[in-house]
Motif scaffolding. Structure first.
Motif, short mmCIF file in Angstrom:
data_model
loop_
_atom_site.label_atom_id
_atom_site.label_comp_id
_atom_site.label_asym_id
_atom_site.label_seq_id
_atom_site.Cartn_x
_atom_site.Cartn_y
_atom_site.Cartn_z
N ASN A 99 44.96 -75.88 84.56
CA ASN A 99 45.33 -74.52 84.16
C ASN A 99 46.52 -73.99 84.97
O ASN A 99 47.10 -72.94 84.64
CB ASN A 99 44.15 -73.56 84.29
CG ASN A 99 43.69 -73.39 85.72
OD1 ASN A 99 43.75 -74.33 86.53
ND2 ASN A 99 43.20 -72.22 86.07
N MET A 100 46.92 -74.71 86.01
CA MET A 100 48.05 -74.31 86.84
C MET A 100 49.34 -75.06 86.49
O MET A 100 50.41 -74.75 87.00
CB MET A 100 47.73 -74.55 88.32
CG MET A 100 46.67 -73.63 88.90
SD MET A 100 47.28 -71.93 89.16
CE MET A 100 46.39 -71.09 87.84
N ILE A 101 49.24 -76.05 85.61
CA ILE A 101 50.42 -76.86 85.28
C ILE A 101 51.49 -75.99 84.62
O ILE A 101 51.23 -75.25 83.67
CB ILE A 101 50.03 -78.02 84.33
CG1 ILE A 101 49.11 -79.00 85.05
CG2 ILE A 101 51.28 -78.74 83.83
CD1 ILE A 101 48.60 -80.12 84.16
N GLY A 102 52.69 -76.06 85.15
CA GLY A 102 53.79 -75.27 84.63
C GLY A 102 53.75 -73.80 85.00
O GLY A 102 54.65 -73.05 84.64
N ARG A 103 52.74 -73.38 85.74
CA ARG A 103 52.60 -71.97 86.11
C ARG A 103 52.69 -71.74 87.63
O ARG A 103 53.23 -70.73 88.06
CB ARG A 103 51.25 -71.43 85.62
CG ARG A 103 51.07 -71.42 84.12
CD ARG A 103 49.69 -70.91 83.74
NE ARG A 103 49.42 -69.60 84.31
CZ ARG A 103 48.24 -69.22 84.82
NH1 ARG A 103 47.22 -70.07 84.82
NH2 ARG A 103 48.09 -68.01 85.32
N LEU A 104 52.17 -72.66 88.39
CA LEU A 104 52.11 -72.48 89.84
C LEU A 104 53.40 -72.94 90.50
O LEU A 104 53.85 -74.07 90.30
CB LEU A 104 50.93 -73.27 90.39
CG LEU A 104 50.76 -73.31 91.92
CD1 LEU A 104 50.53 -71.90 92.47
CD2 LEU A 104 49.62 -74.24 92.30
N LYS A 105 54.00 -72.06 91.29
CA LYS A 105 55.21 -72.38 92.03
C LYS A 105 54.94 -72.24 93.53
O LYS A 105 54.28 -71.28 93.96
CB LYS A 105 56.35 -71.44 91.60
CG LYS A 105 56.82 -71.65 90.18
CD LYS A 105 57.64 -70.48 89.66
CE LYS A 105 58.92 -70.30 90.42
NZ LYS A 105 59.72 -69.17 89.84
N VAL A 106 55.45 -73.18 94.28
CA VAL A 106 55.30 -73.12 95.73
C VAL A 106 56.67 -73.25 96.39
O VAL A 106 57.63 -73.76 95.80
CB VAL A 106 54.38 -74.23 96.29
CG1 VAL A 106 52.98 -74.10 95.70
CG2 VAL A 106 54.96 -75.61 96.04
N VAL A 107 56.73 -72.79 97.61
CA VAL A 107 57.93 -72.96 98.43
C VAL A 107 57.60 -73.96 99.53
O VAL A 107 56.59 -73.84 100.22
CB VAL A 107 58.37 -71.62 99.06
CG1 VAL A 107 59.50 -71.83 100.06
CG2 VAL A 107 58.79 -70.64 97.98
N TYR A 108 58.45 -74.97 99.63
CA TYR A 108 58.28 -75.97 100.68
C TYR A 108 59.62 -76.66 100.91
O TYR A 108 60.28 -77.08 99.96
CB TYR A 108 57.22 -77.00 100.30
CG TYR A 108 56.96 -78.00 101.41
CD1 TYR A 108 56.19 -77.64 102.52
CD2 TYR A 108 57.49 -79.27 101.37
CE1 TYR A 108 55.96 -78.52 103.55
CE2 TYR A 108 57.27 -80.18 102.40
CZ TYR A 108 56.50 -79.79 103.49
OH TYR A 108 56.28 -80.68 104.51
N ARG A 109 60.02 -76.78 102.16
CA ARG A 109 61.27 -77.45 102.50
C ARG A 109 61.00 -78.95 102.63
O ARG A 109 60.42 -79.41 103.63
CB ARG A 109 61.85 -76.89 103.80
CG ARG A 109 63.24 -77.42 104.14
CD ARG A 109 63.68 -76.90 105.50
NE ARG A 109 63.84 -75.47 105.51
CZ ARG A 109 64.98 -74.84 105.25
NH1 ARG A 109 66.06 -75.56 104.94
NH2 ARG A 109 65.07 -73.53 105.29
#
Length: 269
Positions: A99-109
């Motif tokens: 249910n998070m596919i294509g919706r959840l965004k994260v920040v990571y270097r």
């Protein structure tokens, strides 16, 4: 500002069972464009093996570079590693966190490595946002700001983005196609019964839009050349009621201004 760690949204109790795949531009395609235009093609990005056994754990937590935002990644799903041969992994989509596919965004270097152990990166992954609906392409930015790579335009057209279609379907216009591999340019126009949306759709369907110079080029190189190198810019637009003659005259102006006939461009006339 309070941050939300990824573990608050996707609790994983056994990170040692996962490898992480940070998918980035491969020299031809951006992963975000691939994910949006063809999910089966995106699956293939997670089955590629290469020369090393990177995905040597039961599961892959997959992320796509969200290239319009710095250090931002869009969740591309969990894959189960079912087996492998010399050239590829056999993977299957997992229902985990689907249910998070294509919706959840994260920040990571992300560092130099793009396939890493989950436990080594999980503590530093911070939630950027959760979209109401799965991401389906860029929002229409206004006529004066339409400037898209071929892959971005392909995503918008194939997904029938309603805001883009409403804006471009019933307007005439003059546009520029730039070949980023050599700097040569082509000026074209959309008029008659065909709006900009329909005219640009012909490029997405064929790669060349029935332009003689592009047709010869892509017969040799294939549509992958267009995806890698072509960029579309809307130079001018007019309401559908405007006489075609005005649009054609403006097309001629831009051909002269940008020197797109002959050595510097792809226009033949």
């Amino acid at each position: 500002m309070t941050t939300i760690p990824l573990t608050d949204i996707v609790p994983i109790t056994q990170p040692e069972l996962f490898k992480v795949h940070f998918a980035t531009w491969n020299g031809t395609n951006r992963p975000l464009d691939v994910f949006l235009r063809d999910r089966a093609e995106w699956d293939g990005w997670n089955s590629h093996k290469g020369q090393r056994d990177y995905f040597n754990r039961p599961h892959i937590l997959s992320w796509l570079e969200f290239h319009t935002e710095r250090h931002t990644w869009l969740f591309g799903g969990v894959y189960n590693v079912l087996g492998q041969d010399e050239g590829a992994y056999l993977v299957g989509r997992s229902p985990l966190f689907e249910n998070m596919i294509g919706r959840l965004k994260v920040v990571y270097r992300v560092g130099r490595l793009r396939r890493v152990r989950l436990e080594s990166v999980l503590p530093g992954m911070i939630v950027s946002e959760i979209l109401r609906e799965p991401y389906s392409g860029a929002v229409f930015p206004g006529y004066e700001n339409v400037d898209l790579r071929f892959g971005e335009l392909e995503t918008i057209l194939r997904n029938e983005k309603l805001d883009w279609r409403a804006a471009l379907q019933n307007v005439k216009g003059v546009y520029l196609i730039t070949d980023l591999s050599n700097g040569r340019k082509y000026v074209g126009s959309a008029y008659g019964g065909h709006g900009v949306w329909s005219r640009w759709r012909s490029y997405i369907d064929t790669g060349h839009g029935w332009n003689a110079e592009f047709s010869g080029l892509l017969t040799k190189e294939g549509i992958g050349y267009a995806r890698e190198n072509f960029k579309f810019t809307l130079l001018e637009y007019r309401p559908a009621r405007v006489d075609d003659v005005e649009v054609i005259q403006r097309e001629g102006f831009w051909k002269d201004a940008l020197l797109t006939r002959g050595t510097f461009g792809y226009n033949r006339n």
